[in-house]
Design a protein around this motif. Sequence first.
Motif, PDB file in Angstrom:
ATOM      1  N   ALA A   4       0.838  -1.205   0.000  1.00  0.00           N
ATOM      2  CA  ALA A   4       0.000   0.000   0.000  1.00  0.00           C
ATOM      3  C   ALA A   4       0.866   1.246   0.000  1.00  0.00           C
ATOM      4  CB  ALA A   4      -0.913  -0.008   1.218  1.00  0.00           C
ATOM      5  N   LEU A   8       0.782   4.051  -2.869  1.00  0.00           N
ATOM      6  CA  LEU A   8       0.475   5.451  -2.582  1.00  0.00           C
ATOM      7  C   LEU A   8       1.614   6.364  -3.005  1.00  0.00           C
ATOM      8  CD1 LEU A   8      -1.359   5.038   0.758  1.00  0.00           C
ATOM      9  CD2 LEU A   8      -2.204   6.300  -1.216  1.00  0.00           C
ATOM     10  N   PHE A  25      -2.605   9.699  -9.196  1.00  0.00           N
ATOM     11  CA  PHE A  25      -4.033   9.511  -8.986  1.00  0.00           C
ATOM     12  C   PHE A  25      -4.545  10.279  -7.774  1.00  0.00           C
ATOM     13  CE2 PHE A  25      -5.765   5.414 -10.992  1.00  0.00           C
ATOM     14  CZ  PHE A  25      -5.352   5.852 -12.227  1.00  0.00           C
ATOM     15  N   PHE A  26      -3.729  10.291  -6.710  1.00  0.00           N
ATOM     16  CA  PHE A  26      -4.228  10.812  -5.441  1.00  0.00           C
ATOM     17  C   PHE A  26      -3.518  12.065  -4.996  1.00  0.00           C
ATOM     18  CE2 PHE A  26      -5.022   6.176  -5.294  1.00  0.00           C
ATOM     19  CZ  PHE A  26      -6.390   6.271  -5.469  1.00  0.00           C
ATOM     20  N   ALA A  27      -2.674  12.609  -5.847  1.00  0.00           N
ATOM     21  CA  ALA A  27      -1.942  13.809  -5.464  1.00  0.00           C
ATOM     22  C   ALA A  27      -2.917  14.963  -5.285  1.00  0.00           C
ATOM     23  CB  ALA A  27      -0.916  14.160  -6.523  1.00  0.00           C
ATOM     24  N   ARG A  33      -1.578  21.492 -13.378  1.00  0.00           N
ATOM     25  CA  ARG A  33      -2.946  21.996 -13.265  1.00  0.00           C
ATOM     26  C   ARG A  33      -2.943  23.321 -12.523  1.00  0.00           C
ATOM     27  NH1 ARG A  33      -6.995  17.946 -13.760  1.00  0.00           N
ATOM     28  NH2 ARG A  33      -6.219  16.560 -15.378  1.00  0.00           N
TER      29      ARG A  33
ATOM     30  N   THR B 104      -4.481  -3.655   1.986  1.00  0.00           N
ATOM     31  CA  THR B 104      -4.143  -2.595   1.041  1.00  0.00           C
ATOM     32  C   THR B 104      -5.339  -1.684   0.806  1.00  0.00           C
ATOM     33  OG1 THR B 104      -2.761  -4.271  -0.012  1.00  0.00           O
ATOM     34  CG2 THR B 104      -2.999  -2.190  -1.166  1.00  0.00           C
ATOM     35  N   LEU B 107      -5.950   0.618   3.869  1.00  0.00           N
ATOM     36  CA  LEU B 107      -4.999   1.733   3.924  1.00  0.00           C
ATOM     37  C   LEU B 107      -5.302   2.765   2.847  1.00  0.00           C
ATOM     38  CD1 LEU B 107      -1.607   0.037   4.721  1.00  0.00           C
ATOM     39  CD2 LEU B 107      -2.698   1.882   5.980  1.00  0.00           C
ATOM     40  N   LEU B 108      -5.591   2.264   1.668  1.00  0.00           N
ATOM     41  CA  LEU B 108      -5.895   3.160   0.559  1.00  0.00           C
ATOM     42  C   LEU B 108      -7.131   4.000   0.877  1.00  0.00           C
ATOM     43  CD1 LEU B 108      -4.594   3.438  -2.275  1.00  0.00           C
ATOM     44  CD2 LEU B 108      -6.540   2.158  -3.148  1.00  0.00           C
ATOM     45  N   LEU B 111      -6.247   6.664   3.519  1.00  0.00           N
ATOM     46  CA  LEU B 111      -5.356   7.743   3.106  1.00  0.00           C
ATOM     47  C   LEU B 111      -5.916   8.580   1.964  1.00  0.00           C
ATOM     48  CD1 LEU B 111      -2.004   5.830   3.497  1.00  0.00           C
ATOM     49  CD2 LEU B 111      -2.926   7.618   4.951  1.00  0.00           C
ATOM     50  N   THR B 112      -6.870   8.022   1.193  1.00  0.00           N
ATOM     51  CA  THR B 112      -7.432   8.827   0.108  1.00  0.00           C
ATOM     52  C   THR B 112      -8.751   9.473   0.505  1.00  0.00           C
ATOM     53  OG1 THR B 112      -8.542   6.887  -0.807  1.00  0.00           O
ATOM     54  CG2 THR B 112      -6.372   7.409  -1.686  1.00  0.00           C
ATOM     55  N   GLN B 115      -9.040  13.325   0.121  1.00  0.00           N
ATOM     56  CA  GLN B 115      -9.145  13.794  -1.263  1.00  0.00           C
ATOM     57  C   GLN B 115     -10.511  13.460  -1.856  1.00  0.00           C
ATOM     58  OE1 GLN B 115      -6.289  12.619   0.020  1.00  0.00           O
ATOM     59  NE2 GLN B 115      -4.608  12.712  -1.453  1.00  0.00           N
ATOM     60  N   LEU B 131      -8.228  16.790  -9.279  1.00  0.00           N
ATOM     61  CA  LEU B 131      -8.537  15.544  -9.986  1.00  0.00           C
ATOM     62  C   LEU B 131      -9.848  14.929  -9.506  1.00  0.00           C
ATOM     63  CD1 LEU B 131      -4.936  14.017  -9.773  1.00  0.00           C
ATOM     64  CD2 LEU B 131      -5.895  15.437 -11.580  1.00  0.00           C
ATOM     65  N   TYR B 133     -10.978  12.308  -7.681  1.00  0.00           N
ATOM     66  CA  TYR B 133     -10.360  11.332  -6.782  1.00  0.00           C
ATOM     67  C   TYR B 133     -11.255  10.116  -6.542  1.00  0.00           C
ATOM     68  CZ  TYR B 133      -7.070  15.076  -6.115  1.00  0.00           C
ATOM     69  OH  TYR B 133      -6.149  16.050  -6.355  1.00  0.00           O
ATOM     70  N   ASN B 136     -10.584   7.868  -9.398  1.00  0.00           N
ATOM     71  CA  ASN B 136      -9.240   7.297  -9.293  1.00  0.00           C
ATOM     72  C   ASN B 136      -9.165   6.248  -8.191  1.00  0.00           C
ATOM     73  OD1 ASN B 136      -8.631   9.058 -11.295  1.00  0.00           O
ATOM     74  ND2 ASN B 136      -7.333  10.392 -10.071  1.00  0.00           N
ATOM     75  N   ALA B 137      -9.865   6.498  -7.082  1.00  0.00           N
ATOM     76  CA  ALA B 137      -9.876   5.513  -5.998  1.00  0.00           C
ATOM     77  C   ALA B 137     -10.553   4.234  -6.474  1.00  0.00           C
ATOM     78  CB  ALA B 137     -10.589   6.089  -4.781  1.00  0.00           C
ATOM     79  N   VAL B 139     -10.659   3.087  -9.484  1.00  0.00           N
ATOM     80  CA  VAL B 139      -9.708   2.389 -10.362  1.00  0.00           C
ATOM     81  C   VAL B 139      -8.675   1.645  -9.521  1.00  0.00           C
ATOM     82  CG1 VAL B 139      -7.858   2.717 -12.053  1.00  0.00           C
ATOM     83  CG2 VAL B 139     -10.014   3.979 -12.298  1.00  0.00           C
ATOM     84  N   ALA B 140      -8.162   2.319  -8.484  1.00  0.00           N
ATOM     85  CA  ALA B 140      -7.128   1.699  -7.656  1.00  0.00           C
ATOM     86  C   ALA B 140      -7.672   0.463  -6.933  1.00  0.00           C
ATOM     87  CB  ALA B 140      -6.589   2.712  -6.653  1.00  0.00           C
TER      88      ALA B 140
END
Lengths: 190, 161
Positions: A4, A8, A25-27, A33, B104, B107-108, B111-112, B115, B131, B133, B136-137, B139-140
């Motif tokens: 993970a 990330l 993706f998560f920035a 931009r 995983t 955690l993802l 942490l996301t 956003q 973005l 998000y 994107n999440a 997709v992840a």
Amino acid sequence: VAGAAAALTLTTVGQTVGPLRHLAFFAPRRPDRGPQGVPVNRAAIEAGVVDRATASSYRLDVEGAVTRPLSLTLSDLQGLAQREATLPISCVEGWSATARWRGVGVGDLLALAGVGERRDVEVEVHSLEEGGAYNRSVLNHWHARDRDTLLALELGGEPLHLDHGFPLRLIGPNRPGVHQTKWVTRLVVR
Amino acid sequence: MTAQEDPVAPAGTGHDDGAPGGPSGRGALFWIGLAAGWAVIVWSVVGAMGDSIDTNPPHLAAWVLGTLVVHDAVWATGVVLAGWVTARRLTPAVRVPVRVGLATSALLALLTWPQVRGYGERPATPSALPLDYARNAAVAFGVIWVAVAVSVALRRRPTGM
């Protein structure tokens, strides 16, 4: 956990490592931009400077330990010799973005104001922004004399966007983004 | 700026007294570590109080203590529950990939979350959180669970290839 963490890292590091930006993706920021393709930490509206930055009464004052105090309009500044530099904004938020800047060299302005070659010169750079911890920054001798330290009028060949500090912003090498003061209106030489 | 340090510290490795003399002996390393740790804590608190306009000590305290509570009450409970369920319900071939996938994903998600929820969006600043998000999440998560499925399929394949 390691997997993970790796995922990330891969999906956020693109906010400063350009080639990886499409994986970011998560920035919370993307280096491409923003107005003129460069991100903004604090917009002009948030800083409360829109009216004064666009007013015809705008001046850049150079004062303090100078022999010739200056008060320059935007067109005075545009009429001075211009320099170019390719420099990054490296924000403490974690992103960085490199751009081509054009404007008046701080060293050239100091010379114009009659500041000699003394080694202990310091320059306080004041923004139109009235509050906030970062409405001014200090250039030490090395920063002030560096030929790449500019008061930029242009970004990427266009006049600065208001959110990038129009009419005039500080940009210099090796400075954190919060010390690249925007909407500059006064230099105080010490 | 918001701190997004991972509040989920790896499970402790037990009590490391730093002393070769056994669990009850407290050697010099213990006391040096204790002094250094407390010095850092005191320094941080003094700094946070001195910069209270930027640090907002009540919010900071809620965040620091809140993460402890959330960790122990929600996170640790969830981990134990997930471990128990996967141990009882899944065959060994499936268990490991699914556990990795769950860890995983968790955690993802953690942490996301800021956003995806748009914490820190500012209408005047289009480059703040620029973005999509949520997409994107999604997709992840898809990538993670496809990898889990592939791993399970490989592990279930008859050996002898």
